[in-house]
Scaffold this active site. Structure first.
Site, PDB file in Angstrom:
ATOM      1  N   HIS A 184       0.835  -1.201   0.000  1.00  0.00           N
ATOM      2  CA  HIS A 184       0.000   0.000   0.000  1.00  0.00           C
ATOM      3  C   HIS A 184       0.874   1.257   0.000  1.00  0.00           C
ATOM      4  O   HIS A 184       0.421   2.326  -0.418  1.00  0.00           O
ATOM      5  CB  HIS A 184      -0.913   0.038   1.228  1.00  0.00           C
ATOM      6  CG  HIS A 184      -1.974  -1.017   1.234  1.00  0.00           C
ATOM      7  ND1 HIS A 184      -1.732  -2.299   1.679  1.00  0.00           N
ATOM      8  CD2 HIS A 184      -3.275  -0.985   0.844  1.00  0.00           C
ATOM      9  CE1 HIS A 184      -2.853  -3.009   1.565  1.00  0.00           C
ATOM     10  NE2 HIS A 184      -3.801  -2.237   1.071  1.00  0.00           N
ATOM     11  N   ASP A 257      -4.631  -6.732  -7.455  1.00  0.00           N
ATOM     12  CA  ASP A 257      -4.927  -6.048  -6.203  1.00  0.00           C
ATOM     13  C   ASP A 257      -5.243  -4.595  -6.559  1.00  0.00           C
ATOM     14  O   ASP A 257      -5.090  -4.166  -7.709  1.00  0.00           O
ATOM     15  CB  ASP A 257      -3.728  -6.148  -5.250  1.00  0.00           C
ATOM     16  CG  ASP A 257      -4.118  -6.027  -3.787  1.00  0.00           C
ATOM     17  OD1 ASP A 257      -5.235  -5.564  -3.502  1.00  0.00           O
ATOM     18  OD2 ASP A 257      -3.291  -6.377  -2.925  1.00  0.00           O
TER      19      ASP A 257
END
Length: 519
Positions: A184, A257
């Site tokens: 992230h 993702d």
């Protein structure tokens, strides 16, 4: 089918707010996505979300779109999107139980509740091996670090969930467990060659494929010994086409993702993401943030085709795979209609969740353990990050903790501690009671927890490692340690019964620790 439709079908997107408003209607008309993913920001309650999903599916049908894939991240443990669903044990707790029937039970609970609300895809299970103790993003989301044991759990989760009619997603291919960077935030790199991956990380994914998993989600992780370009797996032809499709023979849906994660968005522009993703063999691009980014992504996919850099057959192939998943969902729906959600169903599911949590609790230094039911007074020390997590279950955390312990111990002093806590007051309170229950929560990333433990250690009756099991390595003494692999209301109830001696700790460590063995 025209290019505009096919390009849109390669996108799954998030959306804003709690309603099907005019803006979302416009976005659905323009993008024509294959599906949506919901987050906590979209869910007011279970009745609300069921109605919302129904309205969105009806609208999609009215504008000529196929049935939408509607997904949720509902792994259990630390990853859940609604406190109204049954709180489930973490994957690592299931691994500690050592019993695939517990995985079957959790997958059935998740699948039945999600299906009843209108979800047809779950972004679970996590198939990663948590081989790096300092992994900041996988941790308790993994079943453990043993390839064979994790493979059994992954296979059971996939087969059970999909038998109900909710499609499973094994993630994050080819593995995110041996990283020390959160994708992230930045792009992690794993220094492993194909032989090592085949012996280790790829085994659970192969087990998922053998169980006919519908989707596999990619990792934003670079494997330079496999793809010397350094491209993350999400954009790597060698990893997706050569290994996942070629070597492992996966014929299902490959989904990225979330592309707004900094490992991708911080290093690649949207044109590069579209080109490399199409070239690598992505079937679905997942974009969960703002609508403008979704529009840009679709335009970039179309540009890749119109420019001739990517053949349009790639889009037809992806659409065929998306349709195959839709067909599986429809068949399962016809065979197994959704259950009716009721208070009695949720009560049964919470009891099952508690029982499974009980099977996971692991005792280290068991010879020193003495039940706390014989104590008249205790201090309970809980890290504030754990308090904040427990508050997500829409409960009075103080009332819940005191209520559970107070059934068996008459006098309780409760502190939620951090660096700003009054240490002298805590120490004084600890001296005036019969014992201290000391909780850690991912102390491997927080030095203060162990600093406080050393101050009160002489008064501690038992330590509860409520997060990552690697905290055990920091304690370094013979005090009894109970590991819960996460904590939620059902598992807290199970923990108190073990602490009081009414139940035994049945779990085994699902990861290797340097200095301790359970028992």
């Amino acid at each position: 089918m025209d290019l505009d439709f096919l390009a849109g079908q390669m996108i799954m997107m998030g959306f804003k707010g709690y309603e099907l408003d005019s803006e979302l209607m416009d976005v659905l008309r323009r993008v024509k996505p294959c599906g949506l993913v919901l987050f906590q920001r979209n869910i007011r309650g279970l009745t609300h979300v069921k109605r919302l999903i129904g309205e969105i599916q009806d609208y999609a049908s009215n504008i000529g779109l196929p049935k939408l894939l509607v997904a949720l991240d509902h792994e259990g443990g630390v990853v859940f999107r609604s406190e109204r669903l049954t709180p489930l044990p973490s994957a690592m707790a299931l691994g500690a139980s050592g019993d695939p029937s517990n995985v079957e039970c959790v997958a059935r609970i998740a699948g039945e509740e999600l299906k009843a609300l209108g979800f047809n895809v779950n972004f679970a299970p996590v198939a990663d091996l948590n081989t790096n103790p300092r992994n900041p993003v996988i941790g308790l989301r993994s079943f453990g670090d043993d390839p064979d044991a994790v493979s059994v759990m992954v296979s059971k989760y996939v087969s059970t969930l999909q038998s109900i009619g909710v499609m499973a997603t094994a993630k994050h291919f080819p593995g995110h467990g041996d990283t020390s960077i959160d994708s992230h935030i930045d792009l992690p790199k794993v220094d492993a060659d194909l032989d090592l991956l085949m012996a280790r990380e790829l085994k659970p994914f192969k087990a998922a494929i053998d169980a006919d998993v519908a989707l596999i989600m990619t990792s934003h992780v670079s494997f330079p010994k496999i793809d010397e370009t350094g491209l993350p797996a999400t954009l790597s032809k060698k990893i997706l086409r050569d290994i996942l499709r070629g070597l492992l023979k996966f014929n299902g849906l490959i989904i990225s993702d979330a592309l707004e994660m900094k490992a991708i968005s911080g290093r690649f522009d949207v044109g590069e993401v579209a080109f490399h993703g199409l070239n690598a063999g992505l079937n679905v691009f997942l974009r969960c943030d703002d609508y403008d980014s979704v529009f840009e992504l679709k335009d970039a996919i179309i540009k890749c085709i119109k420019s001739g850099r990517v053949d349009q057959s790639v889009l037809y192939d992806s659409y065929a795979k998306i349709e195959a998943v839709r067909g599986r969902i429809k068949s399962a729906l016809n065979l197994h209609p959704p259950v009716k959600l009721s208070q009695s169903l949720f009560r049964r599911n919470r009891v099952a969740s508690r029982d499974i949590s009980l099977n996971a609790i692991t005792l280290v230094n068991g010879e020193a353990f003495k039940p706390i039911k014989d104590l008249n007074s205790i201090v309970i020390l809980i890290p504030k990050p754990l308090e904040r997590f427990l508050s997500k279950f829409d409960c009075d955390v103080v009332g819940m903790v005191v209520g559970e312990f107070g059934s068996y111990v008459e006098n309780i002093v409760l502190y939620f501690y951090d660096e700003s806590s009054p240490i002298d007051d805590i120490l004084e309170a600890s001296r005036n009671v019969d014992g201290v229950i000391f909780f850690t929560y991912n102390a491997i990333f927080n030095d203060f927890q162990m600093n406080l433990y050393r101050i009160v250690r002489d008064r501690v009756s038992a330590i509860v490692v409520a997060g990552l099991p690697y905290d055990v390595e920091l304690i370094g003494d013979s005090k009894p340690i109970l590991l819960t692999y996460g904590l939620n209301p059902p598992s807290l109830s199970a923990l108190v019964d073990v602490l009081c001696g009414f139940e035994g700790a049945r779990g085994k460590l699902p990861v290797k620790l340097r200095h301790h063995a359970s028992g």
